[in-house]
Design a protein around this motif. Structure first.
Motif, PDB file in Angstrom:
ATOM      1  N   ILE A   1       0.860  -1.201   0.149  1.00 55.46           N
ATOM      2  CA  ILE A   1      -0.019   0.045   0.153  1.00 55.46           C
ATOM      3  C   ILE A   1       0.775   1.283   0.048  1.00 55.46           C
ATOM      4  O   ILE A   1       1.837   1.339   0.995  1.00 55.46           O
ATOM      5  N   VAL A   2       0.545   2.190  -0.512  1.00 57.53           N
ATOM      6  CA  VAL A   2       1.587   3.456  -0.672  1.00 57.53           C
ATOM      7  C   VAL A   2       0.643   4.674  -0.750  1.00 57.53           C
ATOM      8  O   VAL A   2      -0.424   4.846  -0.958  1.00 57.53           O
ATOM      9  N   TYR A   3       1.060   5.347   0.357  1.00 55.80           N
ATOM     10  CA  TYR A   3       0.631   6.685   0.765  1.00 55.80           C
ATOM     11  C   TYR A   3       1.090   7.788  -0.088  1.00 55.80           C
ATOM     12  O   TYR A   3       2.483   7.964  -0.097  1.00 55.80           O
ATOM     13  N   TYR A   4       0.108   8.376  -0.840  1.00 55.41           N
ATOM     14  CA  TYR A   4       0.868   9.440  -1.793  1.00 55.41           C
ATOM     15  C   TYR A   4       0.231  10.795  -1.584  1.00 55.41           C
ATOM     16  O   TYR A   4      -0.856  10.921  -0.851  1.00 55.41           O
TER      17      TYR A   4
ATOM     18  N   ARG B   1       9.372   8.951  -6.226  1.00 52.00           N
ATOM     19  CA  ARG B   1       8.156   8.440  -6.147  1.00 52.00           C
ATOM     20  C   ARG B   1       7.786   7.352  -7.187  1.00 52.00           C
ATOM     21  O   ARG B   1       7.114   6.667  -6.773  1.00 52.00           O
ATOM     22  N   ARG B   2       8.312   7.624  -8.232  1.00 55.04           N
ATOM     23  CA  ARG B   2       7.940   6.631  -9.523  1.00 55.04           C
ATOM     24  C   ARG B   2       8.569   5.320  -9.037  1.00 55.04           C
ATOM     25  O   ARG B   2       7.490   4.145  -9.168  1.00 55.04           O
TER      26      ARG B   2
ATOM     27  N   PRO C   1       8.038  10.479  -0.849  1.00 56.94           N
ATOM     28  CA  PRO C   1       8.738  11.772  -0.539  1.00 56.94           C
ATOM     29  C   PRO C   1       7.483  12.801  -1.377  1.00 56.94           C
ATOM     30  O   PRO C   1       7.206  12.672  -2.245  1.00 56.94           O
ATOM     31  N   GLY C   2       6.693  13.623  -0.629  1.00 53.53           N
ATOM     32  CA  GLY C   2       6.009  14.446  -1.341  1.00 53.53           C
ATOM     33  C   GLY C   2       6.594  15.736  -2.106  1.00 53.53           C
ATOM     34  O   GLY C   2       5.832  16.154  -2.984  1.00 53.53           O
ATOM     35  N   GLN C   3       7.875  16.287  -1.656  1.00 56.35           N
ATOM     36  CA  GLN C   3       8.344  17.426  -2.476  1.00 56.35           C
ATOM     37  C   GLN C   3       8.482  17.223  -4.001  1.00 56.35           C
ATOM     38  O   GLN C   3       8.765  16.016  -4.337  1.00 56.35           O
TER      39      GLN C   3
ATOM     40  N   THR D   1      10.650  13.559   4.385  1.00 55.91           N
ATOM     41  CA  THR D   1      10.869  12.105   3.642  1.00 55.91           C
ATOM     42  C   THR D   1      11.640  12.137   2.598  1.00 55.91           C
ATOM     43  O   THR D   1      11.538  13.042   1.443  1.00 55.91           O
ATOM     44  N   LEU D   2      13.018  11.717   2.450  1.00 55.52           N
ATOM     45  CA  LEU D   2      13.741  11.569   1.196  1.00 55.52           C
ATOM     46  C   LEU D   2      13.632  10.496   0.411  1.00 55.52           C
ATOM     47  O   LEU D   2      13.494  10.791  -1.085  1.00 55.52           O
TER      48      LEU D   2
END
Lengths: 166, 197
Positions: free
Chosen positions: B15-18, B89-90, B80-82, B54-55
């Motif tokens: 599960i991924v939190y985006y 992220r990909r 990482p949201g930035q 988050t890095l």
């Protein structure tokens, strides 16, 4: 889905366990384990009692994924071997059959050369085993038509609720 | 890509939190970690900068018990949201079984939310997934702050399909488990349908 699911059957699972336990002995390693590229641990063998193998699996996969990204940036398809050298223990990571990650942890009782040599042989065997697994999955799917039999076919809302009951 | 092991009777789901930077993805995980029985969880791994951004990812393995004789494990990841961490992220979306989009409810973060959902669609596509068919839920986080947009308006801006929507205040745990349960339900019921690719 993008890639077919890995479904592990008893027979192949035992073969895999045999291959990695033999690799551990042949390479004189502390730990050998196998992770899929998404960070799920497939099998582990060796001195794993005090090792957080779940975290190890996810970090390894993250490491491989990041390195894959780097490879593509410079025009390589992948870096098939990663090696991390520590003061005491070393980690040798290699990609098998383009889909699973073989990790060998070893100390001064072994050497990088020996590990590389043994990993090469074990990789071939593992590659064949995974080939058989994928063929089996495909075959079962073909036999079952579109409805490949899932153990979860009759899962209910209550089953799912019970997972969160605490 | 769910991993089913018939030999050891285990099933593992990812599960991924985006979501945009500072929307509370790590806070969701931290709350779950704090409130879960020690026997049911592994270590919470956070690859973060010195300022707690988050890095690469956060990772929390959760063991939920058995369904139909199979031990069910969920591996929770955050991205990482930035904006500039897009390549990372990909990578984290690789092999994902379900996505939770954490939206920041504050009015001034609406553009960042929209940009991040669009980014999610693109990055899923690059891994061969389609947001429209993958198990997906939307969490409206930070509902306790004074300057939040009405839930209906955020839903109108961000909802992509008929996804379940949960309101949350992650540091207090409001809506956190409900969201996770929501996506878990979708992931597991996806298994009932297929088992195929």
């Amino acid at each position: 889905m993008a890639a077919p699911d890995i479904v592990m059957y008893e027979e192949e699972f035992n073969q895999i366990k045999q291959i990695i336990s033999k690799l551990r002995v042949d390479a004189n390693a502390k730990v050998v384990f196998l992770v899929d590229k998404n960070g799920q641990q497939i099998a582990a063998h060796g001195e794993i009692e005090n090792l957080d193998t779940t975290s190890l699996a996810s970090l390894t996969a993250g490491n491989v994924a990041a390195t894959d990204g780097l490879a593509r940036l410079i025009g390589e398809r992948e870096f098939s071997i990663l090696f991390h050298e520590g003061a005491r223990d070393n980690i040798h990571i290699s990609i098998v059959a383009q889909r699973v990650i073989l990790v060998v942890i070893f100390d001064e009782r072994s050497s990088l050369g020996l590990v590389r040599l043994r990993v090469k042989k074990a990789s071939l065997e593992l590659g064949e085993t995974f080939g058989r697994i994928m063929a089996k999955v495909e075959k079962e799917r073909a036999v079952a038509g579109t409805a490949f039999e899932s153990p979860f076919a009759e899962i209910t809302d209550e089953d799912i609720d019970s997972l969160f009951s605490e | 890509m769910t991993f089913i092991n018939y030999a050891s009777r285990e099933i593992n789901c990812k599960i991924v939190y985006y979501g945009p930077g500072l929307c509370g993805k790590t806070t969701n995980l931290q709350y779950i970690y704090d409130k879960t029985n020690p026997t049911a969880k592994g270590k919470l791994i956070s690859l973060a900068t010195e300022t707690d951004r988050t890095l690469f990812f956060d990772f929390l393995p959760l063991e939920l018990g058995t369904v139909r004789g199979f031990r069910t494990r969920f591996h929770l990841y955050t991205v990482p949201g930035q904006v500039f961490y897009d390549a990372s992220r990909r990578l984290i979306l690789k092999g994902v079984d379900g996505v939770i989009f954490v939206a920041d409810s504050q009015v001034e973060r609406m553009d960042a939310n929209i940009e991040s959902v669009e980014n999610l669609v693109i990055n899923l596509k690059s891994q061969g997934y389609d947001l429209m068919s993958i198990p997906y839920v939307l969490q409206l986080n930070k509902r306790d702050l004074p300057n939040v947009a009405p839930a209906d308006e955020i839903r109108r801006l961000l909802a992509r399909k008929n996804e379940p929507v949960f309101e949350a205040v992650a540091p207090k745990g409001i809506g956190v488990f409900e969201t996770l349960k929501g996506v878990a339900k979708l992931v597991l019921s996806e298994l009932t349908k297929t088992g195929s690719s």
